[in-house]
Design an enzyme around this catalytic site. Sequence first.
Site, PDB file in Angstrom:
ATOM      1  CG  ASP A 224      -0.753  -0.464   7.711  1.00 56.73           C
ATOM      2  OD1 ASP A 224      -1.622   0.411   7.900  1.00 56.73           O
ATOM      3  OD2 ASP A 224       0.466  -0.250   7.759  1.00 56.73           O
TER       4      ASP A 224
ATOM      5  CE  LYS B 179       0.824   1.245   4.473  1.00 61.08           C
ATOM      6  NZ  LYS B 179       1.507   2.434   4.929  1.00 61.08           N
TER       7      LYS B 179
HETATM    8  O1  C5P Z   1      -0.576  -1.839  14.104  1.00 58.92           O
HETATM    9  P1  C5P Z   1       0.855  -2.071  13.805  1.00 58.92           P
HETATM   10  O2  C5P Z   1       1.389  -3.300  14.510  1.00 58.92           O
HETATM   11  O3  C5P Z   1       1.171  -2.080  12.360  1.00 58.92           O
HETATM   12  O4  C5P Z   1       1.639  -0.840  14.412  1.00 58.92           O
HETATM   13  C1  C5P Z   1       3.040  -0.846  14.583  1.00 58.92           C
HETATM   14  C2  C5P Z   1       3.407   0.292  15.524  1.00 58.92           C
HETATM   15  O5  C5P Z   1       3.198   1.545  14.880  1.00 58.92           O
HETATM   16  C3  C5P Z   1       2.594   0.366  16.789  1.00 58.92           C
HETATM   17  O6  C5P Z   1       3.151  -0.447  17.801  1.00 58.92           O
HETATM   18  C4  C5P Z   1       2.662   1.828  17.145  1.00 58.92           C
HETATM   19  O7  C5P Z   1       3.890   2.137  17.755  1.00 58.92           O
HETATM   20  C5  C5P Z   1       2.671   2.499  15.771  1.00 58.92           C
HETATM   21  N1  C5P Z   1       1.330   2.906  15.320  1.00 58.92           N
HETATM   22  C6  C5P Z   1       0.706   3.977  15.958  1.00 58.92           C
HETATM   23  N2  C5P Z   1      -0.541   4.368  15.543  1.00 58.92           N
HETATM   24  C7  C5P Z   1      -1.159   3.743  14.522  1.00 58.92           C
HETATM   25  C8  C5P Z   1      -0.543   2.666  13.852  1.00 58.92           C
HETATM   26  C9  C5P Z   1       0.708   2.268  14.286  1.00 58.92           C
HETATM   27  O8  C5P Z   1       1.264   4.576  16.884  1.00 58.92           O
HETATM   28  N3  C5P Z   1      -2.364   4.155  14.136  1.00 58.92           N
END
Ligand code: C5P
Length: 323
Positions: A140, A11
């Site tokens: 994502d 993406k």
């Molecule tokens: O959800 P995901 O595991 O992809 O997110 C990875 C990291 O990115 C999270 O642990 C967080 O630190 C950060 N993140 C965030 N806010 C979001 C998405 C991701 O702070 N909306």
Amino acid sequence: MDRVVASAPAKINLALRVGAPRPDGFHPLDTVFEAIDIVDDVEARRADSLSLTISGLGEDLPVDETNLAIRAAHALIKHAGLEANPPGAALHITKRIPVAGGMAGGSADAAGTLVALNELWGLKMETSRLLEIGAELGSDVPFSLHGFLAHGTGRGEHLTPITTKGRHGWVLVTSRLGLSTPAVFRAFDQRGGLADPENAVVPPPSTRELREALVTGDLHSVASYMINDLQPVAASMRADLKNLLELLDDAGRATILSGSGPTIAILTDVEGVAATKRRVLDLLSSLPGSYEVLTAEGPAAGARIIPDVGPHANSGAGLSQRT
Ligand code: C5P
């Protein structure tokens, strides 16, 4: 069926607007996702236990329980109520999406695994259920299942499809050195003072104008509303990225950091991709360091069983095309 293959897309965030962190540490987002035709393939074969191998770009990635694909398999087993007697599978990922590049490669592997194992194990889970499981795995993952174009809210997992006219060409510049998503978000908070509890409820700015431009399909207008709130932060963390963004600023219709970076995405007309790539390569020849330049088109389908592989070709979670 003993073998299925699912493909899942990378993406680009056409816009990524970020608010102050929530109590759970995640940031509220207002984002527009576009799936592009760079995909990871997840092959799943029947086996007694669960295993993972990777070829292509991610040969150094861990293949143990920390890998999002293995976590996706366990989540599927749990949601299907099969923990007492879990089915096995030999998973193999052919990686084409740059690793730690801000293009949701790990999320694509999780999405591809959910779709492939749903098929291999005959679970018949609805897309809506896979989207819920995907949201537990990462912000994502639902979008990689969904594909095409979508408005993302919450931490990025609440999706509303966006209809657009026409297609987009992309030239992508990837760096060898990845960027940590949590580190970029932390730096964003420090820079904006958003970690201060007094600022606790700062919503993300809206992407409404971009979404309206996408509906009309006017590329000039789409380009003018592209913005990434993480871009200044990522550029301040990496001088090479700052230089690159400046150098490539006029290379296409719009130049933007993809997600938390460091991949840089340049929007162009589909017919203009080859010429834009030549221009980018020419500009890059003046810089030290090595960069890879990829081209892509979007919007592209979400994670789905690859046609002509299994008897249930095309029955994956990808939603119908909305271009
Ligand atoms: O959800 P995901 O595991 O992809 O997110 C990875 C990291 O990115 C999270 O642990 C967080 O630190 C950060 N993140 C965030 N806010 C979001 C998405 C991701 O702070 N909306």
